[in-house]
Design a protein around this motif. Structure first.
Motif, mmCIF file in Angstrom:
data_model
loop_
_atom_site.group_PDB
_atom_site.id
_atom_site.type_symbol
_atom_site.label_atom_id
_atom_site.label_comp_id
_atom_site.label_asym_id
_atom_site.label_seq_id
_atom_site.Cartn_x
_atom_site.Cartn_y
_atom_site.Cartn_z
ATOM 1 N N GLY A 8 0.145 7.960 8.511
ATOM 2 C CA GLY A 8 -0.734 9.147 7.956
ATOM 3 C C GLY A 8 -0.309 10.525 8.847
ATOM 4 N N ASP A 9 -0.375 11.518 8.111
ATOM 5 C CA ASP A 9 0.243 12.865 8.798
ATOM 6 C C ASP A 9 -0.590 13.047 10.065
ATOM 7 O OD1 ASP A 9 0.614 15.409 9.258
ATOM 8 O OD2 ASP A 9 0.637 15.829 7.042
ATOM 9 N N PRO A 10 0.051 13.296 11.066
ATOM 10 C CA PRO A 10 -0.363 13.415 12.476
ATOM 11 C C PRO A 10 -1.545 14.763 12.455
ATOM 12 C CG PRO A 10 1.818 13.313 12.919
ATOM 13 C CD PRO A 10 1.627 13.368 11.253
ATOM 14 N N SER A 11 -1.210 15.763 11.623
ATOM 15 C CA SER A 11 -2.271 16.878 11.265
ATOM 16 C C SER A 11 -3.472 16.440 10.741
ATOM 17 C CB SER A 11 -1.535 17.972 10.375
ATOM 18 O OG SER A 11 -1.307 17.649 9.293
ATOM 19 N N MET A 12 -3.535 15.419 10.377
ATOM 20 C CA MET A 12 -4.835 14.971 9.612
ATOM 21 C C MET A 12 -5.530 13.948 10.808
ATOM 22 S SD MET A 12 -4.903 16.135 6.728
ATOM 23 C CE MET A 12 -6.423 15.038 6.213
ATOM 24 N N MET A 13 -4.976 13.918 12.112
ATOM 25 C CA MET A 13 -5.641 13.199 13.107
ATOM 26 C C MET A 13 -6.498 14.195 13.991
ATOM 27 S SD MET A 13 -4.375 10.213 12.718
ATOM 28 C CE MET A 13 -4.743 9.555 14.175
ATOM 29 N N LEU A 14 -7.716 13.834 14.163
ATOM 30 C CA LEU A 14 -8.838 14.571 14.770
ATOM 31 C C LEU A 14 -8.488 14.939 16.399
ATOM 32 C CD1 LEU A 14 -11.429 16.312 14.647
ATOM 33 C CD2 LEU A 14 -12.582 14.034 15.523
ATOM 34 N N MET A 15 -7.977 16.134 16.807
ATOM 35 C CA MET A 15 -7.682 16.308 17.939
ATOM 36 C C MET A 15 -8.851 16.842 18.674
ATOM 37 S SD MET A 15 -4.463 15.802 18.363
ATOM 38 C CE MET A 15 -4.321 16.608 20.015
ATOM 39 N N GLN A 16 -8.975 16.213 20.156
ATOM 40 C CA GLN A 16 -10.233 16.563 20.952
ATOM 41 C C GLN A 16 -9.362 16.736 22.318
ATOM 42 O OE1 GLN A 16 -12.957 13.413 20.762
ATOM 43 N NE2 GLN A 16 -13.456 13.625 18.545
ATOM 44 N N HIS A 17 -9.889 17.801 22.870
ATOM 45 C CA HIS A 17 -9.515 18.020 24.289
ATOM 46 C C HIS A 17 -10.577 18.076 25.045
ATOM 47 C CE1 HIS A 17 -5.937 19.705 22.543
ATOM 48 N NE2 HIS A 17 -6.550 20.408 21.703
ATOM 49 N N SER A 74 0.819 -1.263 -0.061
ATOM 50 C CA SER A 74 -0.140 0.013 -0.002
ATOM 51 C C SER A 74 0.979 1.287 0.202
ATOM 52 C CB SER A 74 -0.899 0.017 1.308
ATOM 53 O OG SER A 74 -0.283 0.059 2.574
ATOM 54 N N HIS A 75 0.278 2.392 -0.076
ATOM 55 C CA HIS A 75 1.015 3.622 0.065
ATOM 56 C C HIS A 75 -0.189 4.738 0.736
ATOM 57 C CE1 HIS A 75 -1.159 4.443 -3.755
ATOM 58 N NE2 HIS A 75 -1.095 5.788 -3.444
ATOM 59 N N ILE A 76 0.706 5.914 1.241
ATOM 60 C CA ILE A 76 -0.116 7.069 1.664
ATOM 61 C C ILE A 76 0.919 8.103 0.953
ATOM 62 C CG2 ILE A 76 -0.396 8.265 3.680
ATOM 63 C CD1 ILE A 76 -0.788 5.874 5.383
ATOM 64 N N MET A 77 0.013 9.013 0.415
ATOM 65 C CA MET A 77 0.672 10.257 -0.361
ATOM 66 C C MET A 77 0.878 11.330 0.896
ATOM 67 S SD MET A 77 0.915 9.731 -3.217
ATOM 68 C CE MET A 77 1.564 11.343 -3.825
ATOM 69 N N VAL A 78 1.693 12.141 0.765
ATOM 70 C CA VAL A 78 1.995 13.191 1.297
ATOM 71 C C VAL A 78 1.191 14.458 0.727
ATOM 72 C CG1 VAL A 78 3.763 14.757 2.326
ATOM 73 C CG2 VAL A 78 4.148 12.258 2.245
ATOM 74 N N ARG A 79 0.581 15.270 1.744
ATOM 75 C CA ARG A 79 -0.230 16.373 1.048
ATOM 76 C C ARG A 79 0.309 17.657 1.542
ATOM 77 N NH1 ARG A 79 -4.884 14.681 -1.479
ATOM 78 N NH2 ARG A 79 -5.420 12.314 -0.774
ATOM 79 N N GLN A 80 -0.112 18.778 1.303
ATOM 80 C CA GLN A 80 0.054 20.067 1.525
ATOM 81 C C GLN A 80 -0.733 20.407 2.891
ATOM 82 O OE1 GLN A 80 2.316 22.246 0.816
ATOM 83 N NE2 GLN A 80 2.944 22.254 -1.486
ATOM 84 N N THR A 81 0.132 20.350 3.858
ATOM 85 C CA THR A 81 -0.631 20.904 5.231
ATOM 86 C C THR A 81 -0.056 21.842 5.881
ATOM 87 O OG1 THR A 81 0.646 19.047 6.428
ATOM 88 C CG2 THR A 81 -1.284 18.155 5.423
ATOM 89 N N ASN A 82 0.831 22.697 5.264
ATOM 90 C CA ASN A 82 1.323 23.824 6.107
ATOM 91 C C ASN A 82 0.097 24.530 6.878
ATOM 92 O OD1 ASN A 82 3.610 23.068 5.001
ATOM 93 N ND2 ASN A 82 3.819 24.737 3.528
ATOM 94 N N LYS A 83 -0.785 25.128 6.166
ATOM 95 C CA LYS A 83 -2.093 25.710 6.737
ATOM 96 C C LYS A 83 -2.478 25.072 7.805
ATOM 97 C CE LYS A 83 -6.192 28.331 5.821
ATOM 98 N NZ LYS A 83 -6.986 28.702 4.694
ATOM 99 N N LEU A 84 -2.839 23.786 7.804
ATOM 100 C CA LEU A 84 -3.353 22.953 8.754
ATOM 101 C C LEU A 84 -2.509 22.762 10.065
ATOM 102 C CD1 LEU A 84 -5.592 21.167 9.575
ATOM 103 C CD2 LEU A 84 -4.518 19.297 8.304
ATOM 104 N N GLN A 85 -1.015 22.679 9.624
ATOM 105 C CA GLN A 85 -0.101 22.554 10.944
ATOM 106 C C GLN A 85 -0.079 23.789 11.711
ATOM 107 O OE1 GLN A 85 3.428 21.560 8.942
ATOM 108 N NE2 GLN A 85 2.669 19.572 8.382
#
Length: 625
Positions: free
Chosen positions: A599-608, A222-233
């Motif tokens: 998976g990019d950690p920034s794509m994980m749903l953070m809940q506080h 399998s594979h996982i693509m890397v995406r532009q996540t600068n704004k998300l980070q």
């Protein structure tokens, strides 16, 4: 530096060391400090808080020193991984080299130098004499006693090379053993593929799938693509800062209401409760984060890079070591770091950006090295009392006080230099982080190398030569054959309780130690060559020539014998390990989890929540295969 100044410095350092040992011994026993001195034991449930008063807490003890050396290599390996073992081996190797150098230097060479007659010495006033009387400068030119120094160079080289070989062999053996004993790890089955070409009518995701399905059909998983996540980070970073600020506000007098203005800088607008205001801002940020995550997942811009996973370690190794395309700048493969070791911010950078970053880092390191000469020259000026009085005549009266002059010339220079040096590692780490590395361990190794060369230049060359290098600069340039002689003339003139490893490199830091030690030996040989020529013993100088040659040949053998094991595991190990895993029922579950491991950690749903620091869960349960 005067002998009395050196003794003052030794006394101050010894007293400071005893003070710190005493403070540590007492502070570590206090219940309120257990989270500082043993957080890992608390997290693992191996240590508990106790508020019962005990007089023994207020008394220093040295039992912790003995306990610190008690754990075996196996204990350290299980608790801190192979990197922890390698760090301990570095300490052990350094202590062995230092101990041997002390025995030879103080037990043999120092008395030989002291009994020389080259310098005019009044032994009745020894404390006020320069340390040169203990150096080879005091040995008569052409004296047969210089052969003792010559022998010491050969013996020291042989001992250090033996210790290097022993450690390299021991650590490489540990690396293979550690690999056989380890459970399947995602990075063992995964490659980072960069330079993915974009075909007409296809996305990067489609190109990766079609390429590896066609050319690696039996091993591709399998594979996982890397995406532009600068704004998300950036959004997540702001969210985390706001959440920490909110937790801090709630921890301070929770019953007391605090107010602020909701306008610019909290100076204008409506008067609102500061906790409620921050909670509302946090909710808005979280909503923006979720919205941005969803947008990236569905229509986010892909980067020409992907984590490609294989069904076996051997299949991953084959894809790593063969060129994938007729164009070597496309489908570039490298071993993937551990998932927790991935440094995500730099994936979005283009080739030009990475190239420019490397250039900027090189220039910045050069400028930092040059600027550091300022404190080095200043420190060297402090060690020379007469020079200090000449440049700062208003200090003459103060410097006439013996104790003050001894502190300024003996202790203050090293203190100032160490304070400046504490700034270097963080700066080098920051520079390495923008250099294009895709793993935290790669950043740290690069920073270690930068600090090493910085130290060699500024602490050895510049510090030793600052009194003479600048005045002799042009003679060195015009007469390079005199460099060894100029150098020779100038020279005489753990882990278990606190840290939880964030990633494991399998001991890849050891080759840095080996290479730097070899460099130091070669430098010693060059200095010895120039020194014996300066002391009118040309035969000894000539007999030093084989030393760097033999040392380099030894290094070449070690690099060919051991270094490949630190770069990649051999096919023999990979195939044996893959065969063992074929009978492991847990392997099926591992391969299923491998699909989403990178998976990019920034794509994980953070809940506080108010009870913990937050948790992460996948935003979408879809897979890219």
């Amino acid at each position: 530096m005067l002998v009395s100044a050196l003794l003052t410095s030794v006394g101050i350092n010894l007293g400071t060391c005893i003070l710190f040992f005493t403070l540590y011994s007492i502070l570590r026993k206090q219940p309120g400090n257990i989270y500082v001195y043993a957080p890992r034991l608390i997290a693992e449930g191996k240590s508990q808080l106790s508020d019962d008063f005990n007089l023994e807490r207020l008394l220093p003890s040295a039992g912790w020193v003995q306990r610190a050396w008690q754990p075996s290599e196996e204990d350290l390996l299980s608790a801190a991984g192979l990197d922890g073992v390698v760090l301990m081996r570095i300490f052990i190797f350094s202590l062995r080299v230092f101990s041997f150098a002390v025995i030879v230097g103080i037990g043999i060479l120092l008395p030989v130098n002291y009994l020389g007659n080259q310098l005019s010495i009044d032994f009745s006033d020894l404390p006020n004499k320069s340390l040169d009387i203990f150096s080879i400068s005091n040995v008569d030119n052409g004296s047969k006693r210089l052969w003792i120094h010559f022998s010491a160079v050969y013996v020291f080289t042989g001992v250090v090379c033996y210790l290097l070989y022993y450690e390299y062999k021991h650590i490489s053996s540990k690396r293979i053993t550690y690999f056989y004993a380890s459970k399947p790890q995602p990075h063992q089955f995964t490659l980072l593929v960069r330079g993915i070409p974009l075909s007409a009518g296809k996305s990067f995701n489609d190109s990766v799938e079609s390429f590896f399905t066609e050319f690696h059909p039996s091993t591709y998983l399998s594979h996982i693509m890397v995406r532009q996540t600068n704004k998300l980070q950036n959004l997540i970073r702001d969210e985390q800062k706001l959440y920490k600020r909110l937790v801090n506000l709630k921890s301070k007098n929770p019953a007391q209401k605090k107010y602020t203005r909701d306008g610019f800088l909290g100076l204008f607008g409506r008067r609102v409760d500061i906790v409620d205001h921050h909670e509302k801002k946090l909710e808005d940020l979280q909503e923006n984060v979720r919205r941005e995550q969803l947008g990236v997942s569905l229509t986010g811009e892909e980067v020409p890079a992907a984590f490609v996973s294989f069904k076996s370690r051997y299949g991953s190794a084959v894809a790593l070591h063969i060129q994938q395309s007729t164009n070597p700048t496309e489908w570039i493969t490298e071993q993937a770091p551990e998932p927790h070791d991935v440094y995500w911010p730099f994936f979005s950078a283009s080739f030009i950006q990475r190239w420019v970053s490397k250039l900027v880092v090189f220039v910045a390191c050069f400028i930092l090295t040059v600027l550091f000469l300022i404190p080095v020259v200043f420190v060297q000026g402090l060690t020379n009392l007469k020079q200090l009085e000449a440049y700062l005549p208003f200090l003459t009266g103060i410097l006439a006080i013996t104790f003050v002059s001894e502190i300024i010339t003996g202790y203050l220079p090293s203190l100032i230099l160490q304070l400046f040096l504490t700034m270097v590692p963080p700066i080098m780490k920051m520079l390495s982080s923008i250099q294009g590395y895709t793993s935290n361990s790669g950043i740290l190794r690069s920073a270690c190398t930068k600090v090493l060369w910085f130290t060699i230049w500024n602490i050895f060359f510049a510090n030793v030569l600052s009194g003479s290098a600048f005045s002799q600069f042009f003679s060195l340039v015009l007469e390079p054959k005199n460099i060894p002689a100029k150098l020779a003339a100038a020279v005489p003139a753990q882990l278990l309780n606190v840290y939880e490893p964030k990633f494991e490199t399998g001991g890849k830091f050891w080759p840095i130690v080996h290479t730097s030690t070899i460099f130091s030996l070669i430098l010693m040989h060059i200095l010895a060559f120039g020194l014996f020529g300066l002391k009118k013993l040309p035969l000894a100088s000539s007999l030093c020539i084989p030393l760097p040659i033999v040392t380099l040949l030894f290094n070449d053998y070690c690099q060919k014998r051991f270094l490949p094991i630190f770069a990649d595991y051999p096919a023999e190990c990979l195939i044996k390990k893959d065969r063992e895993d074929q009978n492991d029922p847990a392997m099926t579950e591992f391969l299923e989890n491998l699909v989403t491991a990178y998976g990019d950690p920034s794509m994980m749903l953070m809940q506080h929540s108010s009870n913990d620091d937050g948790y992460a869960s996948p935003l979408l349960q879809s897979r890219e295969v």
